[in-house]
Design a protein around this motif. Structure first.
Motif, short mmCIF file in Angstrom:
data_model
loop_
_atom_site.label_atom_id
_atom_site.label_comp_id
_atom_site.label_asym_id
_atom_site.label_seq_id
_atom_site.Cartn_x
_atom_site.Cartn_y
_atom_site.Cartn_z
N MET A 7 0.84 -1.18 0.00
CA MET A 7 0.00 0.00 0.00
C MET A 7 0.89 1.24 0.00
SD MET A 7 -3.04 1.07 2.62
CE MET A 7 -2.27 2.00 3.92
N ARG A 8 0.46 2.26 -0.72
CA ARG A 8 1.19 3.52 -0.79
C ARG A 8 0.77 4.42 0.38
NH1 ARG A 8 0.79 8.08 -5.39
NH2 ARG A 8 -1.21 8.32 -4.41
N VAL A 9 1.78 5.00 1.06
CA VAL A 9 1.53 5.93 2.16
C VAL A 9 2.36 7.19 1.92
CG1 VAL A 9 0.98 4.14 3.87
CG2 VAL A 9 3.35 4.94 3.62
N PHE A 10 2.04 8.24 2.67
CA PHE A 10 2.74 9.51 2.55
C PHE A 10 3.37 9.86 3.89
CE2 PHE A 10 -0.49 9.39 -0.65
CZ PHE A 10 0.14 9.90 -1.77
N VAL A 11 4.63 10.24 3.84
CA VAL A 11 5.33 10.72 5.04
C VAL A 11 5.82 12.13 4.76
CG1 VAL A 11 6.00 8.42 5.84
CG2 VAL A 11 7.53 9.71 4.34
N LEU A 12 6.11 12.86 5.82
CA LEU A 12 6.58 14.23 5.68
C LEU A 12 8.09 14.27 5.76
CD1 LEU A 12 3.88 16.04 7.82
CD2 LEU A 12 4.02 15.89 5.33
N LEU A 13 8.72 14.84 4.73
CA LEU A 13 10.17 14.96 4.67
C LEU A 13 10.56 16.43 4.63
CD1 LEU A 13 11.06 12.27 1.98
CD2 LEU A 13 11.05 12.01 4.46
N PHE A 14 11.68 16.73 5.25
CA PHE A 14 12.27 18.06 5.18
C PHE A 14 13.49 17.95 4.26
CE2 PHE A 14 10.22 17.73 9.33
CZ PHE A 14 9.35 18.81 9.26
N ASN A 15 13.69 18.94 3.41
CA ASN A 15 14.78 18.91 2.42
C ASN A 15 14.70 17.62 1.59
OD1 ASN A 15 15.73 21.35 3.27
ND2 ASN A 15 17.58 20.57 4.21
N ALA A 16 13.51 17.31 1.11
CA ALA A 16 13.28 16.08 0.35
C ALA A 16 14.22 15.99 -0.85
CB ALA A 16 11.84 16.01 -0.12
N ARG A 17 14.70 14.77 -1.09
CA ARG A 17 15.57 14.43 -2.22
C ARG A 17 16.90 15.19 -2.21
NH1 ARG A 17 10.65 15.49 -5.35
NH2 ARG A 17 9.36 13.67 -5.11
N THR A 18 17.40 15.49 -1.02
CA THR A 18 18.73 16.09 -0.89
C THR A 18 19.56 15.18 0.00
OG1 THR A 18 18.28 17.37 1.12
CG2 THR A 18 17.72 18.41 -1.00
N GLU A 19 20.84 15.50 0.14
CA GLU A 19 21.71 14.71 1.02
C GLU A 19 21.42 15.01 2.49
OE1 GLU A 19 25.84 14.77 0.05
OE2 GLU A 19 25.44 14.58 -2.09
N ASN A 20 20.70 16.10 2.76
CA ASN A 20 20.36 16.47 4.13
C ASN A 20 18.86 16.32 4.36
OD1 ASN A 20 20.64 17.48 6.74
ND2 ASN A 20 20.30 19.57 6.07
N GLU A 21 18.33 15.18 3.98
CA GLU A 21 16.90 14.90 4.10
C GLU A 21 16.59 14.49 5.54
OE1 GLU A 21 14.30 12.85 0.85
OE2 GLU A 21 15.26 11.32 2.06
N GLY A 22 15.45 14.96 6.04
CA GLY A 22 15.00 14.58 7.37
C GLY A 22 13.55 14.16 7.32
#
Length: 128
Positions: free
Chosen positions: A1-16
């Motif tokens: 199943m597909r879910v959504f999470v919240l990322l900070f600085n998505a798709r960078t080396e400093n992703e959180g």
């Protein structure tokens, strides 16, 4: 199943990834609905968080990530109005401006030499 999470600085080396601190444990919220994740992200922004991005992942992938990182995960059913807690942690594990690997270095205590320790002891004894 597909879910959504919240990322900070998505798709960078400093992703959180956004987590909640619940009884000392980090909990990742997995939203069934992208709209619910986006709404939650907007509420975080209103609390002066950095702007998060709702990213889609396979639920098993997030569960495996959480298990490997020592996090818990919680599924937020579609249509649930999840609201961020009113209080936030003072210091996050992730720093928006940190370079990759910098956060790990900052969290490790600095080794002091014997001379530095002796100097600190003398200063503390002088206070007595």
């Amino acid at each position: 199943m597909r879910v959504f999470v919240l990322l900070f600085n998505a798709r960078t080396e400093n992703e959180g990834i956004h987590t909640l601190k619940v009884n000392g444990d980090n909990v990742v919220l997995m939203f069934e609905s992208e709209d619910d994740a986006l709404r939650y992200g907007l509420m975080l922004e209103a609390q002066d968080f950095a702007s998060p991005t709702a990213e889609a992942f396979d639920q098993k992938e997030i569960e495996e990530f959480c298990q490997g990182a020592g996090y818990e995960c919680k599924l937020v059913p579609a249509g649930t109005l999840a609201i961020p807690p009113e209080t936030n942690v003072d210091q996050t594990d992730w720093q928006p401006e940190a370079k990759p690997g910098q956060a790990a270095q900052a969290s490790q205590p600095k080794e002091l030499s014997e001379a530095e320790l002796d100097q600190i002891r003398r200063k503390l004894e002088g206070l007595l």
